[in-house]
Design a protein around this motif. Structure first.
Motif, PDB file in Angstrom:
ATOM      1  N   ARG A 188       4.805   6.661   5.010  1.00 22.32           N
ATOM      2  CA  ARG A 188       4.386   5.425   5.683  1.00 22.32           C
ATOM      3  C   ARG A 188       4.691   4.239   4.763  1.00 22.32           C
ATOM      4  O   ARG A 188       4.325   4.246   3.590  1.00 22.32           O
ATOM      5  N   ILE A 189       5.349   3.208   5.284  1.00 20.94           N
ATOM      6  CA  ILE A 189       5.765   2.057   4.495  1.00 20.94           C
ATOM      7  C   ILE A 189       4.900   0.851   4.855  1.00 20.94           C
ATOM      8  O   ILE A 189       4.783   0.479   6.029  1.00 20.94           O
ATOM      9  N   VAL A 190       4.293   0.233   3.836  1.00 23.38           N
ATOM     10  CA  VAL A 190       3.497  -0.986   4.017  1.00 23.38           C
ATOM     11  C   VAL A 190       4.068  -2.054   3.083  1.00 23.38           C
ATOM     12  O   VAL A 190       4.271  -1.799   1.897  1.00 23.38           O
ATOM     13  N   ASN A 191       4.348  -3.253   3.625  1.00 21.47           N
ATOM     14  CA  ASN A 191       4.919  -4.334   2.821  1.00 21.47           C
ATOM     15  C   ASN A 191       3.990  -5.538   2.837  1.00 21.47           C
ATOM     16  O   ASN A 191       3.789  -6.167   3.870  1.00 21.47           O
ATOM     17  N   THR A 192       3.405  -5.865   1.671  1.00 21.67           N
ATOM     18  CA  THR A 192       2.536  -7.048   1.566  1.00 21.67           C
ATOM     19  C   THR A 192       3.219  -8.167   0.797  1.00 21.67           C
ATOM     20  O   THR A 192       2.600  -9.173   0.500  1.00 21.67           O
ATOM     21  N   ASN A 193       4.511  -7.977   0.473  1.00 19.74           N
ATOM     22  CA  ASN A 193       5.272  -8.960  -0.313  1.00 19.74           C
ATOM     23  C   ASN A 193       6.123  -9.802   0.640  1.00 19.74           C
ATOM     24  O   ASN A 193       7.105  -9.324   1.212  1.00 19.74           O
ATOM     25  N   SER A 194       5.761 -11.073   0.801  1.00 19.96           N
ATOM     26  CA  SER A 194       6.433 -11.938   1.774  1.00 19.96           C
ATOM     27  C   SER A 194       7.903 -12.190   1.423  1.00 19.96           C
ATOM     28  O   SER A 194       8.706 -12.487   2.309  1.00 19.96           O
ATOM     29  N   SER A 195       8.269 -12.078   0.154  1.00 20.03           N
ATOM     30  CA  SER A 195       9.660 -12.330  -0.240  1.00 20.03           C
ATOM     31  C   SER A 195      10.574 -11.152   0.090  1.00 20.03           C
ATOM     32  O   SER A 195      11.789 -11.258  -0.039  1.00 20.03           O
ATOM     33  N   LEU A 196      10.002 -10.043   0.516  1.00 23.95           N
ATOM     34  CA  LEU A 196      10.787  -8.849   0.852  1.00 23.95           C
ATOM     35  C   LEU A 196      10.721  -8.584   2.348  1.00 23.95           C
ATOM     36  O   LEU A 196      10.498  -7.467   2.800  1.00 23.95           O
TER      37      LEU A 196
ATOM     38  N   CYS B  34      13.732  -5.379  -7.662  1.00 27.42           N
ATOM     39  CA  CYS B  34      13.434  -4.816  -8.984  1.00 27.42           C
ATOM     40  C   CYS B  34      12.239  -5.551  -9.580  1.00 27.42           C
ATOM     41  O   CYS B  34      12.104  -6.761  -9.424  1.00 27.42           O
ATOM     42  N   ASP B  35      11.377  -4.822 -10.235  1.00 22.12           N
ATOM     43  CA  ASP B  35      10.135  -5.333 -10.824  1.00 22.12           C
ATOM     44  C   ASP B  35       9.012  -5.484  -9.800  1.00 22.12           C
ATOM     45  O   ASP B  35       7.917  -5.918 -10.141  1.00 22.12           O
ATOM     46  N   THR B  36       9.274  -5.141  -8.532  1.00 26.87           N
ATOM     47  CA  THR B  36       8.217  -5.201  -7.520  1.00 26.87           C
ATOM     48  C   THR B  36       7.180  -4.116  -7.806  1.00 26.87           C
ATOM     49  O   THR B  36       7.532  -2.952  -8.034  1.00 26.87           O
ATOM     50  N   LEU B  37       5.916  -4.498  -7.785  1.00 27.39           N
ATOM     51  CA  LEU B  37       4.849  -3.526  -7.990  1.00 27.39           C
ATOM     52  C   LEU B  37       4.620  -2.737  -6.712  1.00 27.39           C
ATOM     53  O   LEU B  37       4.727  -3.278  -5.601  1.00 27.39           O
ATOM     54  N   VAL B  38       4.292  -1.461  -6.856  1.00 32.28           N
ATOM     55  CA  VAL B  38       4.027  -0.614  -5.699  1.00 32.28           C
ATOM     56  C   VAL B  38       2.744   0.181  -5.918  1.00 32.28           C
ATOM     57  O   VAL B  38       2.324   0.433  -7.052  1.00 32.28           O
ATOM     58  N   GLU B  39       2.131   0.529  -4.809  1.00 30.65           N
ATOM     59  CA  GLU B  39       0.969   1.419  -4.809  1.00 30.65           C
ATOM     60  C   GLU B  39       1.305   2.579  -3.892  1.00 30.65           C
ATOM     61  O   GLU B  39       1.797   2.364  -2.775  1.00 30.65           O
ATOM     62  N   THR B  40       1.078   3.780  -4.343  1.00 33.87           N
ATOM     63  CA  THR B  40       1.410   4.934  -3.527  1.00 33.87           C
ATOM     64  C   THR B  40       0.301   5.965  -3.570  1.00 33.87           C
ATOM     65  O   THR B  40      -0.401   6.096  -4.581  1.00 33.87           O
ATOM     66  N   PHE B  41       0.137   6.681  -2.466  1.00 32.86           N
ATOM     67  CA  PHE B  41      -0.820   7.780  -2.395  1.00 32.86           C
ATOM     68  C   PHE B  41      -0.042   9.086  -2.361  1.00 32.86           C
ATOM     69  O   PHE B  41       0.799   9.303  -1.479  1.00 32.86           O
ATOM     70  N   LEU B  42      -0.322   9.931  -3.358  1.00 34.71           N
ATOM     71  CA  LEU B  42       0.364  11.212  -3.482  1.00 34.71           C
ATOM     72  C   LEU B  42      -0.598  12.341  -3.155  1.00 34.71           C
ATOM     73  O   LEU B  42      -1.775  12.289  -3.505  1.00 34.71           O
ATOM     74  N   CYS B  43      -0.089  13.360  -2.489  1.00 35.20           N
ATOM     75  CA  CYS B  43      -0.912  14.518  -2.105  1.00 35.20           C
ATOM     76  C   CYS B  43      -0.355  15.759  -2.775  1.00 35.20           C
ATOM     77  O   CYS B  43       0.833  16.081  -2.621  1.00 35.20           O
ATOM     78  N   ASP B  44      -1.193  16.467  -3.564  1.00 35.64           N
ATOM     79  CA  ASP B  44      -0.713  17.672  -4.242  1.00 35.64           C
ATOM     80  C   ASP B  44      -0.807  18.880  -3.311  1.00 35.64           C
ATOM     81  O   ASP B  44      -1.243  18.779  -2.150  1.00 35.64           O
ATOM     82  N   LYS B  45      -0.427  20.043  -3.820  1.00 34.84           N
ATOM     83  CA  LYS B  45      -0.365  21.247  -2.985  1.00 34.84           C
ATOM     84  C   LYS B  45      -1.729  21.714  -2.513  1.00 34.84           C
ATOM     85  O   LYS B  45      -1.830  22.466  -1.542  1.00 34.84           O
ATOM     86  N   ASP B  46      -2.802  21.261  -3.196  1.00 36.74           N
ATOM     87  CA  ASP B  46      -4.157  21.636  -2.788  1.00 36.74           C
ATOM     88  C   ASP B  46      -4.777  20.630  -1.827  1.00 36.74           C
ATOM     89  O   ASP B  46      -5.947  20.753  -1.457  1.00 36.74           O
TER      90      ASP B  46
ATOM     91  N   ASP C 256       2.489  10.121   0.631  1.00 36.23           N
ATOM     92  CA  ASP C 256       1.901   9.816   1.935  1.00 36.23           C
ATOM     93  C   ASP C 256       2.187   8.372   2.349  1.00 36.23           C
ATOM     94  O   ASP C 256       2.625   8.105   3.464  1.00 36.23           O
ATOM     95  N   THR C 257       1.920   7.423   1.434  1.00 34.26           N
ATOM     96  CA  THR C 257       2.056   5.993   1.742  1.00 34.26           C
ATOM     97  C   THR C 257       2.666   5.261   0.554  1.00 34.26           C
ATOM     98  O   THR C 257       2.329   5.535  -0.594  1.00 34.26           O
ATOM     99  N   LEU C 258       3.557   4.320   0.842  1.00 36.87           N
ATOM    100  CA  LEU C 258       4.116   3.447  -0.187  1.00 36.87           C
ATOM    101  C   LEU C 258       3.851   2.005   0.232  1.00 36.87           C
ATOM    102  O   LEU C 258       4.254   1.573   1.305  1.00 36.87           O
ATOM    103  N   THR C 259       3.143   1.261  -0.639  1.00 34.37           N
ATOM    104  CA  THR C 259       2.840  -0.145  -0.374  1.00 34.37           C
ATOM    105  C   THR C 259       3.553  -1.015  -1.391  1.00 34.37           C
ATOM    106  O   THR C 259       3.395  -0.830  -2.601  1.00 34.37           O
ATOM    107  N   LEU C 260       4.346  -1.966  -0.904  1.00 34.92           N
ATOM    108  CA  LEU C 260       5.025  -2.931  -1.774  1.00 34.92           C
ATOM    109  C   LEU C 260       4.098  -4.121  -1.960  1.00 34.92           C
ATOM    110  O   LEU C 260       3.711  -4.780  -0.988  1.00 34.92           O
ATOM    111  N   LEU C 261       3.732  -4.398  -3.210  1.00 41.00           N
ATOM    112  CA  LEU C 261       2.712  -5.407  -3.493  1.00 41.00           C
ATOM    113  C   LEU C 261       3.334  -6.759  -3.830  1.00 41.00           C
ATOM    114  O   LEU C 261       4.472  -6.844  -4.263  1.00 41.00           O
TER     115      LEU C 261
END
Length: 748
Positions: free
Chosen positions: A642-650, A692-704, A743-748
C-alpha cells in the motif's frame, strides 16, 4: 422438675436466637439503607459505629452481586468523607476504605484500583494531620500500587505516585510523621523489578506507555535513581543513553552514586557515561572527578573528558584546558586546537599553541600534519613576537619542501597576514585616540624589526590609509576573514571523527578499539577527485567524516540516481566479499574520511571479534551495493504494498488512496529494501530528482505475523520503461526480521 428446667433453658436459647436473627435482619436492613444513602451522596451515614464496621464487607458483597455502579457511587462519597473537615469523619472514612482495600487485595480484585488511587491521591494532598489509621491505609496503598505496577495499571497509579513524591521530597509541606511514612512507601515501591519494567517501556520507541513510564520513573525515589544510573553507565546504545540521562536529576545524590562507582575499576564505556552525567550539572567542583581520566588508555574516554570540561566551564576553564592539552592523545589535539581557537587573544592560550608549533617535530608523523595545520590556522588570533617569528620559520620550511598548494603553507601565510593587519589596525587606533601605552608601542617596534610589520610609528596615518597597497590590504582582510571564519568552525565539538562514529565504536572494547583505530588511514580528497572507480578491485572501507560523495553507476549515466554520501556514512561495496566496485565515488567538495584498506584488514587478522563486529555492522549499514543487486536481480514478493504519499513535492507518485495503485517489494534485507511504486510517466519532471533523501515510514510483517514500524530514507531510484519507479530504501535502524513482507510504504 429437671426436665422442665431443661426445656425452659432450651426455650430461652431459642428465643435468643430468634431475637438475634431478627436483629441481624434489622441490622442488614439498616446497613443496606445506609449504603444506599452513602451511594446517593450522604456522608452523615458514616456517623454510626455499627455501619462503619460492616460497611466495607457489605460494599464488597454488593460488588459480588454485580452492582459495581453502586459501589463506585459509594466510593465517591467516601472520597468526600476522607477529605471532610471533621477529623472523626475522616477517620471513619479511612477505616471503611482501608477494610475495602484489604478485601480487594485478599481477593486479587483490581477493578476498583483506579478509583481508589484517585481517592487516596486527593486525600494525601489535603491531609494535614497524622490521624488514626494513617499508617495502616498507607501500607495497604503501597501493596495496591505494587499490584498496579505489576499489572501495567501505570496511568491509574500516576497521579497518586506524583503526590507521594511531592510530599516525600518536601515540595508539598506536611508534618514529619506523614513525610517519613510516605518516604518509606516511595522507597519500598522503587525496587529493581519495578524500575526494569518501567525502563523497558520508556526505552521502547513503540511503547504506548512511554510518557507514563517516564513520569513514574522520575517520581519513584532514590532507589529507582540508583537503578537508573546503574543501567545508564552500562548502556552502550547512544539513543537509549541520552534518554536515560533525561531521567537523572541534577542533585548531589547523583554524584555520590557516581563517585562510588568510579572507586572500582570499570570498563571504558561506564567511565565515559559517568563523565557525561557529571558534566550535566555544570558544577565546577565535579572537575576533580573528571580530570584524572584525561590520560585514560581509551581515547574515547579522553574525548568525553575534554567535552565534559568544556561543558562545565567556569572561571578555571582555561587552566584546566591547558593542563589537559598536554595529557590527551595526540590524535585528539587537532580538534582540541580548533576549539581553543575560540578563545581569541588570550595570551596563555597563544603561548601554549606557539610552544606546540615550536615543538612540532616531536609529534608522530601520522598526526603531525593535522596538528601543524590546526596551529597554523588558529594562531592567527593569538599574535605575539614569538608567534610571528615561528610562523615565518614555518613558512620558509614549507616553501622549501612543498609547492603553493600546500594547505599548511597557505594557512600559515594567511595567518601571518592576519597578524600583520591586526598590528597595523591596533597602531592606527592608538594614534587616533592618542591612548597607546609605551609598552604596546615597543611591541610593534619589536615586530617591525623582524621585518614582519611595517614601522607604523614612522608612517603618517593619512599615508597608510591612502597607501598604494590599499587594494591589496582590503583583499587580504576579506580573504583572512573568510579563512578565519571557516577555520574556527572547521571542527565543532560534535563533528570530530570519534563523535561521528560513536555508535559504531561503542561496540568495541578498549583493546579492540585501539587495534581497529590503528589500522585506519586518514585520507582527504579534493572536489572532483575519485575515491573509487567502477570495476576497481581494491578492498577499501570508507568511514566518511565530512564532505559529500557522489555515487554514479556509469559516467554520465542518468538512469540510476543514487543519494550522495555524507558525514557518518560507511561504504565498502562488499568489502569482505572482495567484489569489484559497482559504481564511481567522486568527491563533490572537500571530503575527509578514515579508510580501512586491505593492509589494515590484514592487521586485524588475529582479531576475530573485531572482524565479526565490523562484518555485522557492514551487513546492516553498508548496503548500497546489495540494494543495486536487487535492481538487477529482483525477487518480487507475492504481497502488494500500500502506497501513501504525504509529500506535496512528489505529486507524480500514484497512491493507493487516490489512484487505487499498489507497489511491489523486489527484495529486502535487514538494512533496507528495494520497492517498485507506480508513478506518472512524465519524462521531464524535475521533482523526480528530489526523491532521493525523502524520508519514508514502512510497516513490515515477519513470518510470525508480527508488525514492525521502520523509518528509512530513499537512497536511490531508477525509472522503468513503464513509468514506474524502483526505490532503494535504506533503514535508519536495521529491522529485527530477517525475512519480511512490506505492508505499507509512506513517503514523508
Amino acid at each position: 422438675m429437671k426436665i422442665d428446667r431443661d426445656k425452659q433453658q432450651q426455650a430461652l436459647e431459642r428465643a435468643k436466637e430468634i431475637l438475634q436473627e431478627s436483629e441481624r435482619r434489622r441490622a442488614a436492613v439498616r446497613l443496606e439503607k445506609n449504603f444506599r444513602d452513602v451511594a446517593g451522596g450522604s456522608v452523615s451515614a458514616l456517623e454510626n459505629d455499627e455501619i462503619v464496621v460492616n460497611f466495607a464487607n457489605f460494599m464488597y458483597a454488593i460488588h459480588e452481586g454485580g452492582e459495581d455502579d453502586q459501589v463506585n457511587a459509594a466510593l465517591d462519597t467516601l472520597g468526600h468523607g476522607i477529605c471532610h473537615e471533621n477529623r472523626k469523619m475522616r477517620e471513619r472514612a479511612i477505616m471503611v476504605i482501608s477494610i475495602f482495600i484489604g478485601l480487594n487485595l485478599d481477593n486479587k480484585e483490581t477493578v476498583f484500583n483506579r478509583k481508589l488511587a484517585g481517592i487516596l491521591a486527593d486525600w494525601l494532598s489535603k491531609e494535614e494531620e497524622f490521624i488514626a489509621g494513617f499508617d495502616t491505609i498507607t501500607r495497604q496503598m503501597r501493596q495496591m500500587m505494587q499490584e498496579m505496577f505489576d499489572l501495567g495499571q501505570w496511568r491509574e497509579a500516576e497521579a497518586l505516585m506524583i503526590v507521594i513524591h511531592q510530599i516525600s521530597s518536601g515540595f508539598t509541606q506536611k508534618n514529619n510523621a506523614i513525610k517519613k511514612i510516605l518516604q518509606n512507601v516511595q522507597n519500598r515501591l522503587s525496587g529493581k523489578s519495578v524500575t526494569d519494567l518501567l525502563l523497558a517501556s520508556y526505552l521502547n520507541p513503540h511503547s504506548g506507555n512511554r510518557e507514563t513510564a517516564e513520569t513514574l520513573l522520575t517520581h519513584l525515589g532514590s532507589n529507582t535513581l540508583t537503578h537508573i544510573i546503574d543501567r545508564l553507565v552500562e548502556e552502550e546504545d547512544r539513543e537509549k543513553r541520552f534518554l536515560l540521562i533525561e531521567l537523572v536529576p541534577k542533585s548531589r545524590k547523583v554524584f555520590d552514586i557516581i563517585k562510588e562507582l568510579l572507586n572500582d575499576e570499570q570498563p571504558w564505556y561506564v567511565i565515559r557515561n559517568c563523565m557525561i552525567l557529571l558534566s550535566g550539572n555544570n558544577d565546577e567542583d565535579l572537575y576533580e572527578l573528571i580530570e584524572p581520566y584525561a590520560g585514560h588508555s581509551d581515547m574515547r574516554v579522553q574525548q568525553q573528558v575534554v567535552n565534559s570540561i568544556w561543558k562545565i566551564g567556569g572561571r578555571s576553564l582555561k587552566k584546566r584546558l591547558l593542563k589537559v592539552l598536554n595529557i590527551i592523545n595526540d590524535e585528539l589535539k587537532p580538534a582540541f586546537i580548533a576549539r581553543l581557537g575560540h578563545m581569541h587573544g588570550d595570551k596563555e592560550i597563544g603561548a601554549a599553541l606557539t610552544d606546540m608549533l615550536i615543538r612540532r617535530g616531536e609529534f608522530p608523523k601520522f598526526v603531525r600534519e593535522d596538528i601543524v595545520l590546526g596551529l597554523a590556522e588558529q594562531l592567527a588570533f593569538f599574535p605575539s613576537p614569538e608567534t610571528l617569528a615561528e610562523m615565518k620559520i614555518l613558512i620558509e620550511q614549507r616553501r622549501k619542501i612543498n609547492d603553493e598548494n600546500d594547505p599548511i603553507l597557505h594557512a600559515a601565510e594567511i595567518s601571518l597576514k592576519i597578524m600583520e593587519n591586526e598590528a597595523i589596525s591596533r597602531k592606527l587606533a592608538d594614534k587616533t585616540t592618542q591612548a597607546g601605552s609605551q609598552e604596546e608601542e615597543m611591541l610593534f617596534l619589536d615586530m617591525s624589526e623582524d621585518g614582519l610589520v611595517m614601522a607604523a610609528n614612522e608612517t603618517d596615518e593619512e599615508d597608510i590609509l591612502h597607501d598604494e597597497k590599499d587594494d591589496a590590504f582590503l583583499e587580504i582582510m576579506a580573504e583572512t576573514q573568510n579563512k578565519s571564519s571557516a577555520s574556527v568552525h572547521a571542527l565543532p565539538e560534535d563533528k570530530d571523527h570519534l563523535s561521528i562514529w560513536s555508535d559504531f565504536y561503542d561496540a568495541f572494547s578498549s583493546d579492540e578499539f585501539s587495534a581497529f583505530y590503528a589500522a585506519l588511514k586518514k585520507q582527504e580528497y579534493n572536489a572532483g577527485e575519485l575515491l573509487a572507480a567502477k570495476g576497481d578491485e581494491a578492498r577499501k572501507l570508507f568511514l566518511i567524516d565530512s564532505g559529500n560523495v557522489i555515487l554514479t553507476t556509469e559516467k554520465n549515466e542518468v538512469n540510476i540516481h543514487l543519494r550522495h554520501l555524507r558525514s557518518g556514512n560507511m561504504i565498502g561495496s562488499s568489502f569482505f566479499a572482495g567484489s569489484p566496485w559497482p559504481f564511481f565515488m567522486t568527491a563533490q567538495d572537500k571530503v575527509a574520511c578514515h579508510v580501512l584498506d586491505k593492509e589494515g584488514l590484514e592487521q586485524l587478522e588475529n582479531q576475530p571479534e573485531i572482524r565479526k563486529k565490523l562484518k555485522d555492522y557492514c551487513k546492516f549499514h553498508d548496503i548500497i551495493s546489495l540494494l543495486l543487486d536487487m535492481l538487477k536481480k529482483p525477487r518480487p514478493h507475492e504481497n502488494q504494498v500500500r502506497i501513501v504519499n504525504t509529500n506535496s513535492s512528489l505529486g507524480f507518485i500514484k497512491t493507493s488512496e487516490k489512484d487505487n495503485n499498489t507497489g511491489q517489494c523486489l527484495g529486502g534485507i535487514n538494512g533496507g529494501m528495494c520497492i517498485e511504486i507506480p508513478a506518472e510517466s512524465k519524462s521531464k519532471n524535475k521533482s523526480r530528482y528530489e526523491i532521493c533523501d525523502t524520508l519514508v515510514e514502512t510497516f513490515l510483517c515477519d513470518k510470525d505475523g508480527k508488525y514492525e514500524k521502520v523509518f528509512g530514507v530513499v537512497s536511490g531510484w531508477q525509472q522503468t520503461e513503464g513509468g514506474k519507479l524502483k526505490l532503494l530504501i535504506k533503514f535508519y535502524r536495521p529491522c529485527q526480521a530477517n525475512q519480511y513482507l512490506c505492508d505499507t510504504l509512506t513517503l514523508l
